[in-house]
Design a protein around this motif. Structure first.
Motif, PDB file in Angstrom:
ATOM      1  N   PRO A  11       0.800  -1.219   0.000  1.00  0.00           N
ATOM      2  CA  PRO A  11       0.000   0.000   0.000  1.00  0.00           C
ATOM      3  C   PRO A  11       0.835   1.274   0.000  1.00  0.00           C
ATOM      4  CG  PRO A  11       0.151  -0.820   2.226  1.00  0.00           C
ATOM      5  CD  PRO A  11       0.878  -1.816   1.349  1.00  0.00           C
ATOM      6  N   ASP A  12       2.155   1.142   0.049  1.00  0.00           N
ATOM      7  CA  ASP A  12       3.048   2.303   0.130  1.00  0.00           C
ATOM      8  C   ASP A  12       3.592   2.641  -1.247  1.00  0.00           C
ATOM      9  OD1 ASP A  12       2.799   2.366   2.959  1.00  0.00           O
ATOM     10  OD2 ASP A  12       4.283   0.764   3.112  1.00  0.00           O
ATOM     11  N   TRP A  13       3.531   3.900  -1.629  1.00  0.00           N
ATOM     12  CA  TRP A  13       4.052   4.284  -2.933  1.00  0.00           C
ATOM     13  C   TRP A  13       4.788   5.612  -2.842  1.00  0.00           C
ATOM     14  CZ3 TRP A  13      -1.185   4.158  -1.772  1.00  0.00           C
ATOM     15  CH2 TRP A  13      -1.845   5.381  -1.753  1.00  0.00           C
ATOM     16  N   GLY A  14       5.676   5.820  -3.802  1.00  0.00           N
ATOM     17  CA  GLY A  14       6.506   7.007  -3.833  1.00  0.00           C
ATOM     18  C   GLY A  14       7.971   6.619  -3.867  1.00  0.00           C
ATOM     19  N   PRO A  15       8.858   7.518  -4.293  1.00  0.00           N
ATOM     20  CA  PRO A  15      10.284   7.201  -4.404  1.00  0.00           C
ATOM     21  C   PRO A  15      10.947   6.863  -3.071  1.00  0.00           C
ATOM     22  CG  PRO A  15       9.907   9.558  -4.701  1.00  0.00           C
ATOM     23  CD  PRO A  15       8.565   8.900  -4.725  1.00  0.00           C
ATOM     24  N   GLN A  16      10.316   7.249  -1.965  1.00  0.00           N
ATOM     25  CA  GLN A  16      10.867   6.896  -0.654  1.00  0.00           C
ATOM     26  C   GLN A  16      10.700   5.409  -0.349  1.00  0.00           C
ATOM     27  OE1 GLN A  16       8.115   8.617  -1.243  1.00  0.00           O
ATOM     28  NE2 GLN A  16       6.664   8.622   0.454  1.00  0.00           N
ATOM     29  N   TYR A  17       9.915   4.706  -1.170  1.00  0.00           N
ATOM     30  CA  TYR A  17       9.724   3.262  -1.006  1.00  0.00           C
ATOM     31  C   TYR A  17      10.354   2.486  -2.161  1.00  0.00           C
ATOM     32  CZ  TYR A  17       6.318   4.805   2.457  1.00  0.00           C
ATOM     33  OH  TYR A  17       5.716   5.399   3.539  1.00  0.00           O
ATOM     34  N   ARG A  18      11.306   3.083  -2.839  1.00  0.00           N
ATOM     35  CA  ARG A  18      11.864   2.458  -4.034  1.00  0.00           C
ATOM     36  C   ARG A  18      12.713   1.227  -3.712  1.00  0.00           C
ATOM     37  NH1 ARG A  18      14.725   7.254  -3.245  1.00  0.00           N
ATOM     38  NH2 ARG A  18      17.015   7.175  -3.259  1.00  0.00           N
ATOM     39  N   SER A  19      12.855   0.400  -4.716  1.00  0.00           N
ATOM     40  CA  SER A  19      13.690  -0.793  -4.618  1.00  0.00           C
ATOM     41  C   SER A  19      15.100  -0.410  -5.062  1.00  0.00           C
ATOM     42  CB  SER A  19      13.122  -1.900  -5.526  1.00  0.00           C
ATOM     43  OG  SER A  19      13.998  -3.000  -5.567  1.00  0.00           O
ATOM     44  N   THR A  20      15.995  -0.285  -4.096  1.00  0.00           N
ATOM     45  CA  THR A  20      17.347   0.193  -4.397  1.00  0.00           C
ATOM     46  C   THR A  20      18.380  -0.503  -3.536  1.00  0.00           C
ATOM     47  OG1 THR A  20      16.563   2.391  -5.072  1.00  0.00           O
ATOM     48  CG2 THR A  20      18.866   2.216  -4.438  1.00  0.00           C
ATOM     49  N   ILE A  21      19.478  -0.889  -4.170  1.00  0.00           N
ATOM     50  CA  ILE A  21      20.650  -1.391  -3.468  1.00  0.00           C
ATOM     51  C   ILE A  21      21.633  -0.236  -3.343  1.00  0.00           C
ATOM     52  CG2 ILE A  21      22.604  -3.002  -3.562  1.00  0.00           C
ATOM     53  CD1 ILE A  21      20.755  -4.824  -5.292  1.00  0.00           C
ATOM     54  N   PHE A  22      21.922   0.178  -2.132  1.00  0.00           N
ATOM     55  CA  PHE A  22      22.887   1.243  -1.900  1.00  0.00           C
ATOM     56  C   PHE A  22      24.253   0.588  -1.684  1.00  0.00           C
ATOM     57  CE2 PHE A  22      18.866   3.254  -0.845  1.00  0.00           C
ATOM     58  CZ  PHE A  22      18.991   4.484  -1.481  1.00  0.00           C
ATOM     59  N   ALA A  23      24.957   0.374  -2.789  1.00  0.00           N
ATOM     60  CA  ALA A  23      26.239  -0.335  -2.745  1.00  0.00           C
ATOM     61  C   ALA A  23      27.243   0.438  -1.895  1.00  0.00           C
ATOM     62  CB  ALA A  23      26.768  -0.524  -4.158  1.00  0.00           C
ATOM     63  N   GLN A  24      27.937  -0.285  -1.041  1.00  0.00           N
ATOM     64  CA  GLN A  24      28.922   0.325  -0.147  1.00  0.00           C
ATOM     65  C   GLN A  24      30.326   0.316  -0.726  1.00  0.00           C
ATOM     66  OE1 GLN A  24      27.665   1.680   3.110  1.00  0.00           O
ATOM     67  NE2 GLN A  24      26.087   1.512   1.507  1.00  0.00           N
ATOM     68  N   SER A  25      30.473  -0.241  -1.910  1.00  0.00           N
ATOM     69  CA  SER A  25      31.766  -0.287  -2.578  1.00  0.00           C
ATOM     70  C   SER A  25      31.547  -0.585  -4.053  1.00  0.00           C
ATOM     71  CB  SER A  25      32.655  -1.370  -1.965  1.00  0.00           C
ATOM     72  OG  SER A  25      32.099  -2.661  -2.204  1.00  0.00           O
ATOM     73  N   ALA A  26      32.597  -0.375  -4.839  1.00  0.00           N
ATOM     74  CA  ALA A  26      32.514  -0.711  -6.258  1.00  0.00           C
ATOM     75  C   ALA A  26      32.303  -2.212  -6.439  1.00  0.00           C
ATOM     76  CB  ALA A  26      33.783  -0.256  -6.973  1.00  0.00           C
TER      77      ALA A  26
END
Length: 243
Positions: free
Chosen positions: A145-160
Motif C-alpha cells: 500500500p506504500d508508494w513514492g520514491p521513498q519506497y523504491r527498490s534500491t541497493i545502496f552499494a557500499q563499494s565498487a
C-alpha cells in the motif's frame, strides 16, 4: 502508524477484499490469489568464488525495498547478521527525518543498514534473501500500500565491488526470468545512510499485532523460515535505540 500510512492501509484493505471476491467469482470458489509474495530466486552465479575470498569479520549492506519495518525484520532473523538498523539513504543529512522523507521529495529511501559476518553469510546470500522474501523487486516506487520514491527498490552499494556484484546478479535474474515482470531495482553508490528515529527501530518485534505488520511483514518472516531454513534464526537480533 501515521495518517498517510493509515489511509494507504485502509485503501489497500478495500482493494484486497475486492480482489479476493473477484478471484472467488472467477475460479468458482477456488482462489488462485498468491498473498505471500515470495519467490525463491537462484543464488548468484558468483556465490562460490566470492565466498572463497571472505576474510573480514564484518561487512555492511544497505538495502531499500518499501517500508523499512519489514526489511529490518527480515534481516534481524538472518544468521550471520549482527545488526540491522532502519534508516534513510539517498538524500542529505538535513532531510533524513521521517516527517520529511514521507513527502517523497528528499531523495531518500527508507532503507536498512545490515552489518553481517561474511564468514557466516555472504553478500550474495544477503541479496538472494532481499530479492526472494524482503520485497517485490519488480516494483520500483511501490511496495504493497506504500508508494513514492521513498519506497523504491534500491541497493545502496557500499563499494565498487558490491555495485558490480549487484549488477551481475540483477542481470542473471533477468536472464533466468524468475519474475513475470522485469526487475526494477536500481543501484546507487556513494550515498550515506542515516539511522531513523528510535520509534522505528525493532518495530516489527515491538508491534507484532498491528494490522500493517500482520498483513505485510509477518509473512516475510514466515517465508524466510520456509525458504531459507539454514539462514533463519528464531530470536531476532535487536538494535534498541540505533545511532
Amino acid at each position: 502508524m501515521n495518517s498517510q500510512r493509515a489511509a494507504r492501509w485502509a485503501a489497500f484493505v478495500l482493494i484486497a477484499a475486492l480482489a479476493v471476491l473477484a478471484a472467488l467469482a472467477i475460479k468458482g470458489g477456488a482462489t488462485a490469489l498468491i498473498t505471500s509474495g515470495a519467490v525463491l530466486v537462484p543464488a548468484p552465479d558468483t556465490e562460490n568464488s566470492a565466498a572463497a575470498h571472505q576474510t573480514g569479520s564484518s561487512e555492511t549492506a544497505v538495502l531499500a525495498g518499501g517500508c523499512f519495518w519489514g526489511v529490518q525484520g527480515v534481516f534481524q532473523h538472518v544468521e550471520g547478521v549482527s545488526r540491522a538498523v532502519s534508516g534513510y539513504a539517498g538524500g542529505d543529512e538535513k532531510s533524513a527525518r521521517y516527517n520529511l522523507v514521507t513527502s517523497g521529495n528528499t531523495g531518500h529511501a527508507e532503507a536498512v543498514r545490515i552489518e553481517f559476518d561474511p564468514r557466516r553469510i555472504s553478500y550474495g546470500r544477503i541479496l538472494q534473501i532481499y530479492f526472494s522474501v524482503a520485497h517485490n523487486p519488480t516494483e520500483l516506487n511501490r511496495q504493497g500500500p506504500d508508494w513514492g520514491p521513498q519506497y523504491r527498490s534500491t541497493i545502496f552499494a557500499q563499494s565498487a565491488e558490491q555495485a558490480s556484484q549487484a549488477q551481475a546478479y540483477i542481470a542473471q535474474l533477468q536472464r533466468t526470468k524468475v519474475f513475470d515482470q522485469p526487475i526494477a531495482t536500481t543501484i546507487e553508490q556513494g550515498k550515506p545512510f542515516y539511522a531513523a528515529e528510535a520509534y522505528h527501530q525493532d518495530y516489527l518485534v515491538r508491534h507484532p499485532n498491528q494490522p500493517y505488520i500482520i498483513q505485510h511483514d509477518q509473512p516475510k518472516i514466515e517465508n524466510l523460515k520456509r525458504l531459507f531454513p539454514e539462514q533463519y534464526r528464531a530470536a531476532p537480533v535487536l538494535v534498541g535505540n540505533a545511532s
